[in-house]
Design a protein around this motif. Structure first.
Motif, short mmCIF file in Angstrom:
data_model
loop_
_atom_site.label_atom_id
_atom_site.label_comp_id
_atom_site.label_asym_id
_atom_site.label_seq_id
_atom_site.Cartn_x
_atom_site.Cartn_y
_atom_site.Cartn_z
N GLY A 1 -101.53 -71.71 -37.69
CA GLY A 1 -101.18 -70.84 -36.58
C GLY A 1 -102.34 -70.72 -35.60
N LEU A 2 -102.02 -70.41 -34.34
CA LEU A 2 -103.05 -70.31 -33.30
C LEU A 2 -104.16 -69.34 -33.72
CD1 LEU A 2 -104.08 -71.03 -30.50
CD2 LEU A 2 -102.55 -69.29 -29.55
N GLU A 3 -103.77 -68.22 -34.39
CA GLU A 3 -104.79 -67.24 -34.76
C GLU A 3 -105.81 -67.82 -35.74
OE1 GLU A 3 -101.82 -67.34 -35.99
OE2 GLU A 3 -102.13 -67.12 -38.14
N GLN A 4 -105.38 -68.83 -36.51
CA GLN A 4 -106.35 -69.43 -37.43
C GLN A 4 -107.37 -70.28 -36.68
OE1 GLN A 4 -104.80 -70.96 -41.20
NE2 GLN A 4 -102.83 -70.07 -40.71
N PHE A 5 -106.91 -71.01 -35.68
CA PHE A 5 -107.86 -71.74 -34.83
C PHE A 5 -108.81 -70.75 -34.16
CE2 PHE A 5 -104.26 -74.83 -34.71
CZ PHE A 5 -104.93 -75.96 -35.12
N MET A 6 -108.24 -69.64 -33.69
CA MET A 6 -109.03 -68.66 -32.96
C MET A 6 -110.08 -68.01 -33.86
SD MET A 6 -108.43 -68.40 -29.76
CE MET A 6 -107.44 -69.56 -28.83
N ASN A 7 -109.73 -67.78 -35.11
CA ASN A 7 -110.71 -67.19 -36.02
C ASN A 7 -111.84 -68.17 -36.33
OD1 ASN A 7 -109.95 -64.45 -36.40
ND2 ASN A 7 -108.17 -65.13 -37.55
N VAL A 8 -111.55 -69.45 -36.32
CA VAL A 8 -112.61 -70.45 -36.48
C VAL A 8 -113.50 -70.42 -35.24
CG1 VAL A 8 -113.12 -72.92 -36.69
CG2 VAL A 8 -111.25 -71.92 -38.01
N VAL B 1 -98.16 -75.40 -26.04
CA VAL B 1 -97.36 -74.30 -25.47
C VAL B 1 -97.27 -73.20 -26.52
CG1 VAL B 1 -95.09 -73.63 -24.60
CG2 VAL B 1 -96.02 -75.89 -24.04
N PHE B 2 -97.57 -71.97 -26.11
CA PHE B 2 -97.55 -70.84 -27.05
C PHE B 2 -96.71 -69.73 -26.44
CE2 PHE B 2 -99.39 -66.86 -28.68
CZ PHE B 2 -99.24 -67.07 -30.04
N LYS B 3 -95.63 -69.35 -27.12
CA LYS B 3 -94.72 -68.33 -26.59
C LYS B 3 -94.39 -68.62 -25.13
CE LYS B 3 -96.04 -64.77 -29.88
NZ LYS B 3 -96.78 -63.54 -30.11
N ALA C 1 -114.57 -65.58 -20.43
CA ALA C 1 -113.45 -66.52 -20.31
C ALA C 1 -112.50 -66.40 -21.50
CB ALA C 1 -113.98 -67.96 -20.18
N CYS C 2 -113.06 -66.17 -22.70
CA CYS C 2 -112.20 -65.92 -23.87
C CYS C 2 -111.28 -64.75 -23.54
CB CYS C 2 -113.01 -65.53 -25.12
SG CYS C 2 -114.35 -66.63 -25.62
N ASN C 3 -111.88 -63.67 -23.04
CA ASN C 3 -111.10 -62.45 -22.78
C ASN C 3 -110.11 -62.64 -21.63
OD1 ASN C 3 -112.27 -61.05 -24.89
ND2 ASN C 3 -114.04 -60.46 -23.65
N ALA C 4 -110.48 -63.46 -20.64
CA ALA C 4 -109.56 -63.71 -19.52
C ALA C 4 -108.28 -64.34 -20.05
CB ALA C 4 -110.21 -64.62 -18.49
N CYS C 5 -108.41 -65.28 -20.98
CA CYS C 5 -107.20 -65.90 -21.51
C CYS C 5 -106.42 -64.92 -22.38
CB CYS C 5 -107.50 -67.18 -22.28
SG CYS C 5 -105.99 -68.11 -22.61
N HIS C 6 -107.13 -64.09 -23.12
CA HIS C 6 -106.42 -63.11 -23.94
C HIS C 6 -105.61 -62.17 -23.04
CE1 HIS C 6 -109.60 -63.92 -27.26
NE2 HIS C 6 -108.66 -64.84 -27.22
N GLN C 7 -106.22 -61.78 -21.92
CA GLN C 7 -105.48 -60.92 -20.99
C GLN C 7 -104.28 -61.66 -20.40
OE1 GLN C 7 -108.66 -59.61 -18.45
NE2 GLN C 7 -109.43 -58.23 -20.06
C1 HEC Z 1 -106.41 -70.62 -23.29
C2 HEC Z 1 -106.34 -69.33 -23.86
C3 HEC Z 1 -107.36 -68.82 -24.83
C4 HEC Z 1 -108.72 -68.99 -24.78
C5 HEC Z 1 -109.55 -69.71 -23.75
C6 HEC Z 1 -109.24 -68.26 -25.92
N1 HEC Z 1 -108.23 -67.69 -26.63
FE1 HEC Z 1 -108.43 -66.59 -28.32
N2 HEC Z 1 -106.43 -66.31 -28.37
C7 HEC Z 1 -105.52 -66.82 -27.48
C8 HEC Z 1 -104.18 -66.40 -27.86
C9 HEC Z 1 -102.89 -66.76 -27.14
C10 HEC Z 1 -104.32 -65.58 -29.01
C11 HEC Z 1 -103.20 -64.91 -29.83
C12 HEC Z 1 -102.81 -65.81 -30.98
C13 HEC Z 1 -101.63 -65.34 -31.77
O1 HEC Z 1 -100.94 -64.41 -31.34
O2 HEC Z 1 -101.37 -65.92 -32.82
C14 HEC Z 1 -105.75 -65.55 -29.30
C15 HEC Z 1 -106.30 -64.85 -30.35
C16 HEC Z 1 -107.65 -64.77 -30.63
C17 HEC Z 1 -108.22 -64.03 -31.73
C18 HEC Z 1 -107.47 -63.13 -32.69
C19 HEC Z 1 -107.32 -63.81 -34.03
C20 HEC Z 1 -107.16 -62.80 -35.13
O3 HEC Z 1 -106.48 -63.15 -36.12
O4 HEC Z 1 -107.71 -61.71 -35.04
C21 HEC Z 1 -109.58 -64.23 -31.69
C22 HEC Z 1 -110.61 -63.65 -32.64
C23 HEC Z 1 -109.84 -65.11 -30.58
N3 HEC Z 1 -108.65 -65.41 -29.94
C24 HEC Z 1 -111.09 -65.58 -30.24
C25 HEC Z 1 -111.37 -66.33 -29.11
C26 HEC Z 1 -112.71 -66.69 -28.68
C27 HEC Z 1 -113.99 -66.30 -29.38
C28 HEC Z 1 -112.56 -67.43 -27.55
C29 HEC Z 1 -113.61 -68.02 -26.67
C30 HEC Z 1 -114.70 -68.75 -27.21
C31 HEC Z 1 -111.13 -67.53 -27.29
N4 HEC Z 1 -110.45 -66.84 -28.25
C32 HEC Z 1 -110.59 -68.20 -26.21
C33 HEC Z 1 -105.80 -67.60 -26.39
C34 HEC Z 1 -107.07 -68.00 -26.00
#
Ligand code: HEC
Length: 177
Positions: free
Chosen positions: A49-56, A96-98, A139-145
């Motif tokens: 899941g995307l959140e797993q990539f994000m946690n890495v 593509v995500f949601k 930039a991380c936060n901009a995409c989250h927003q």
């Molecule tokens: C292009 C968009 C995008 C960028 C850039 C991005 N993120 Fe995310 N991130 C997301 C999305 C969308 C989610 C929500 C994923 C979900 O709902 O499964 C997310 C979720 C997360 C989470 C929550 C995971 C959890 O389980 O708590 C973390 C932590 C995170 N991102 C870290 C980062 C960091 C650190 C960076 C920058 C180095 C980053 N992200 C850059 C789109 C992005």
């Protein structure tokens, strides 16, 4: 002796040809049909899941900060490289995500920040590194927003996630305790 040697060598050389000749030929295809394997469903692979990539990425973001703070530029370059790698995995596997074009958003939001930070690391410039790290974090936060995940807020870490990795530069071998 010589003759049997020649025979053995010749046979050895011919074996692959013989094997080839025995391989059954593919049945002729009707003119209007596609090869069978383009119709078959591809094998299902596990995609995290995307959140797993994000946690890495979050882990590498933490390591990147402490590597840069310690002036360990090769490690900082390595961690930023890992962030890039995971991001390109995201672009490939979760484009593509949601119904949001995540791959394109990634290009738009964070590529420049990464390139700037690479320059700071190349220049071994601590101040430029800190500023670049904060811009990457923004930039991380901009995409989250932009993806309705504004409640996920990334910031400068205050301590290392791991106590068993030494972030100091190790150009020369040094004692580990
Ligand atoms: C292009 C968009 C995008 C960028 C850039 C991005 N993120 Fe995310 N991130 C997301 C999305 C969308 C989610 C929500 C994923 C979900 O709902 O499964 C997310 C979720 C997360 C989470 C929550 C995971 C959890 O389980 O708590 C973390 C932590 C995170 N991102 C870290 C980062 C960091 C650190 C960076 C920058 C180095 C980053 N992200 C850059 C789109 C992005």
């Amino acid at each position: 002796m010589l003759r049997s040697l020649i025979a053995a060598v010749t046979l050895g050389a011919l074996a692959p040809l013989v094997a080839l000749a025995q391989t059954p030929a593919a049945p002729p295809m009707p003119a209007d049909s596609k090869p069978a394997d383009t119709k078959a469903a591809p094998p299902r692979a596990y995609i995290p899941g995307l959140e797993q990539f994000m946690n890495v990425i979050l882990t590498e973001h933490n390591k990147l900060w402490f590597a840069g703070r310690a002036g360990n530029w090769p490690l900082a370059a390595y961690e930023l490289g890992e962030i890039k790698e995971v991001m390109s995995d995201v672009q490939e596997l979760v484009p593509v995500f949601k119904s949001l074009p995540l791959a394109d958003m990634m290009d738009a939001v964070i590529v420049k920040e990464i390139a700037d930070l690479e320059k700071a690391i190349d220049a071994k410039d601590a101040r430029q590194f800190a500023a670049g790290f904060d811009r990457l974090t923004a930039a991380c936060n901009a995409c989250h927003q932009g993806t309705e995940n504004g409640f996920i807020v990334i910031k400068r870490p205050t301590r290392s996630l791991f106590t068993n990795q030494d972030y100091r530069p190790h150009d020369r071998p040094r004692r580990t305790r």
